[in-house]
Design a protein around this motif. Sequence first.
Motif, PDB file in Angstrom:
ATOM      1  N   ASN A 108      42.057   1.668  35.208  1.00  0.00           N
ATOM      2  CA  ASN A 108      40.691   1.519  35.693  1.00  0.00           C
ATOM      3  C   ASN A 108      40.716   2.160  37.095  1.00  0.00           C
ATOM      4  OD1 ASN A 108      42.274  -0.503  36.948  1.00  0.00           O
ATOM      5  ND2 ASN A 108      41.038  -2.098  36.717  1.00  0.00           N
ATOM      6  N   ASP A 113      38.552  11.347  46.596  1.00  0.00           N
ATOM      7  CA  ASP A 113      39.308  10.939  48.064  1.00  0.00           C
ATOM      8  C   ASP A 113      38.650   9.886  48.268  1.00  0.00           C
ATOM      9  OD1 ASP A 113      40.377  13.680  47.883  1.00  0.00           O
ATOM     10  OD2 ASP A 113      38.618  14.487  48.517  1.00  0.00           O
ATOM     11  N   PRO A 114      39.528   9.080  49.416  1.00  0.00           N
ATOM     12  CA  PRO A 114      39.062   7.875  49.947  1.00  0.00           C
ATOM     13  C   PRO A 114      37.368   7.739  50.461  1.00  0.00           C
ATOM     14  CG  PRO A 114      41.075   8.421  51.033  1.00  0.00           C
ATOM     15  CD  PRO A 114      40.756   9.696  49.962  1.00  0.00           C
ATOM     16  N   GLY A 115      36.982   9.232  50.964  1.00  0.00           N
ATOM     17  CA  GLY A 115      35.533   9.232  51.655  1.00  0.00           C
ATOM     18  C   GLY A 115      34.636   9.410  50.362  1.00  0.00           C
ATOM     19  N   LEU A 116      34.807  10.029  49.312  1.00  0.00           N
ATOM     20  CA  LEU A 116      34.168  10.159  48.218  1.00  0.00           C
ATOM     21  C   LEU A 116      34.782   9.847  46.647  1.00  0.00           C
ATOM     22  CD1 LEU A 116      33.244  14.029  49.094  1.00  0.00           C
ATOM     23  CD2 LEU A 116      31.713  11.923  49.095  1.00  0.00           C
ATOM     24  N   TRP A 118      35.077   8.221  43.559  1.00  0.00           N
ATOM     25  CA  TRP A 118      33.914   8.170  42.324  1.00  0.00           C
ATOM     26  C   TRP A 118      33.632   6.749  42.189  1.00  0.00           C
ATOM     27  CZ3 TRP A 118      36.430  12.429  38.495  1.00  0.00           C
ATOM     28  CH2 TRP A 118      36.263  13.526  39.234  1.00  0.00           C
ATOM     29  N   GLY A 119      34.447   5.755  42.398  1.00  0.00           N
ATOM     30  CA  GLY A 119      34.427   4.281  42.522  1.00  0.00           C
ATOM     31  C   GLY A 119      32.966   3.850  43.216  1.00  0.00           C
ATOM     32  N   ILE A 120      32.569   4.480  44.345  1.00  0.00           N
ATOM     33  CA  ILE A 120      31.389   4.509  44.941  1.00  0.00           C
ATOM     34  C   ILE A 120      30.209   4.558  44.030  1.00  0.00           C
ATOM     35  CG2 ILE A 120      29.751   5.335  46.655  1.00  0.00           C
ATOM     36  CD1 ILE A 120      32.533   6.634  48.294  1.00  0.00           C
ATOM     37  N   TRP A 121      30.291   5.309  42.985  1.00  0.00           N
ATOM     38  CA  TRP A 121      29.211   5.473  41.875  1.00  0.00           C
ATOM     39  C   TRP A 121      29.493   4.762  40.674  1.00  0.00           C
ATOM     40  CZ3 TRP A 121      30.664   9.321  45.179  1.00  0.00           C
ATOM     41  CH2 TRP A 121      29.493   9.651  46.440  1.00  0.00           C
ATOM     42  N   GLY A 122      30.561   3.971  40.697  1.00  0.00           N
ATOM     43  CA  GLY A 122      30.947   3.063  39.635  1.00  0.00           C
ATOM     44  C   GLY A 122      31.685   3.809  38.364  1.00  0.00           C
ATOM     45  N   MET A 123      32.335   5.161  38.942  1.00  0.00           N
ATOM     46  CA  MET A 123      32.755   5.615  38.002  1.00  0.00           C
ATOM     47  C   MET A 123      34.696   5.403  38.117  1.00  0.00           C
ATOM     48  SD  MET A 123      32.948   9.781  37.162  1.00  0.00           S
ATOM     49  CE  MET A 123      34.011  10.812  36.316  1.00  0.00           C
ATOM     50  N   PHE A 124      34.897   4.854  36.873  1.00  0.00           N
ATOM     51  CA  PHE A 124      36.303   4.422  36.872  1.00  0.00           C
ATOM     52  C   PHE A 124      37.038   4.501  35.718  1.00  0.00           C
ATOM     53  CE2 PHE A 124      33.617   1.412  39.418  1.00  0.00           C
ATOM     54  CZ  PHE A 124      34.424   1.090  40.565  1.00  0.00           C
ATOM     55  N   GLY A 125      38.229   4.723  35.467  1.00  0.00           N
ATOM     56  CA  GLY A 125      39.038   4.938  34.272  1.00  0.00           C
ATOM     57  C   GLY A 125      38.939   6.481  33.854  1.00  0.00           C
ATOM     58  N   ALA A 128      35.751   8.391  31.549  1.00  0.00           N
ATOM     59  CA  ALA A 128      34.637   8.896  32.133  1.00  0.00           C
ATOM     60  C   ALA A 128      34.456  10.583  32.156  1.00  0.00           C
ATOM     61  CB  ALA A 128      34.166   8.374  33.515  1.00  0.00           C
TER      62      ALA A 128
END
Lengths: 365, 135
Positions: A108, A113-116, A118-125, A128
């Motif tokens: 999951n 990168d830490p600064g970008l 994809w989890g910032i936009w809810g993209m996990f696992g 996707a």
Amino acid sequence: MGKRPGTTALGLGLDALSLAIADAGIDKSEIDGILTHPGTTSREGANHYLRLAEAAGIDPRYAGSKSMGGATAGALVQEAIMAIDAGLATTVACVFGDAALTGGQRFNSPNGDPGLSWGIWGMFGPQANSALGARRHMSLYGTTSEQLGAISVTFREHAQLSPDAVMYGKPISLEDHQSSRWVVEPFHLLDCCLISDGGVAIIVSSAERARDLAKPPVHVAGMGQGYTARKSEAEDWWYLPHQKAVLDEAWAMSGLGPSDIDVAELYDNFTFSVLLWLEHGGFVERGESGAFVAEGNLKLGSTLPTNTHGGSLSDAYMQGWTHIVEGVRQIRGEAGPRQVPGAETCLTTGRGMALNTANALVLTK
Amino acid sequence: MTYDKPLPDTSDGSAPFWEGCAQHELRIQECSACGHRRWPIGPVCTACLSPEHTWVTLPGTGEVWSWIVYHQSFNKAWEPDLPYNVALIKVDGAHTMISNLVDVEPDAVHVGQRVEVVFEDATDEISIPKFRPVS
């Protein structure tokens, strides 16, 4: 393979190594190369090869670990071949083990990168990336969820012929696929591979040496590997152009092409992955793979029997390792009720790491 | 109300991007040597490896390259939003970027749909770029 409570990634890999040594009919002392794929629950990271060799009581001449996700198995077999060709080793054991199921691996984490992240936009696992590709393929070429379901149903049928498969005794219908819950739309649950505990080992030696061993040799007639490291800057990243490069290379090296292949074992973390392999391998034209699979062409006894063990969708998720094992069994004629009669050529493929790594092997008798 | 979803760790060189977002501007690095715009954020140009660059502001328009809808929870903080979309946006003058589509139902989205950036003010420092359809 399957659900193995109480096991560890290391222990499962070593179990597989013992079985492979017995299968090859060699002595452990003959292994002078160790190449490993740390499982998702392995704790040794890049030093995995040292721990595994220590635990196996082997001081190798040549060793290393690679983490390329579902492309690792093929990459290690290729590295073993190169090491043997270069004279750095004679007999290389490629080993994988993972207790992903009972070890609590959730698959999951986000990419980026830490600064970008994809989890910032809810993209996990891992779903996707492939789901984005599937959606675009559907939009551009009219590919449907039912066509993806045909892949799932076919591989499940094949698993009914393999008692070792996790989904042995559990056939499914297209209706089951369509009514299974959404995970990441357009993927239903039955578009997604299993999560499994298990271990796999493959022993590579020269053709000359292999001739004298316990089992009939299986040759690697061609191979290729490739990468699309750029994701955002390659606008066709979703279509995985490196996969075509990989297969072009493998075809050229082997002198064979799609029409020469008797059986295919194609990396299937998700159903959609199979479509891209078919298009990139030249089995069908771009955009035509959906109709091809829906016509039943991947079934045993049909045009291109594919994932005869059930694949990652129905056999077990061993990160593509069992695809090579099944290819070996098919070429040896050991596949029992799921044997492709007279199979002499097999294409195996792997891909991993947010789609970016890929490789292929053309196996021959 | 606190924002508990993942936020960027801007210590990796991405701070100028997020400073732009805080001002509701979508910025990208443009190489001073060859003019290539790179994405994601990186220390050198992906075309010529030069580290010299400026941050340019993009018009913020683009098109939907693909999109997906999460129905299963992979992260506790995102769970209340289920089902939610994640989209791949081909940004005009730049490359593809991961984002979310807002102000649109999933059934109404299509590949090639024109979109424009909007910013969700998550915290005092961080505004997250998202995209909404334009006619």
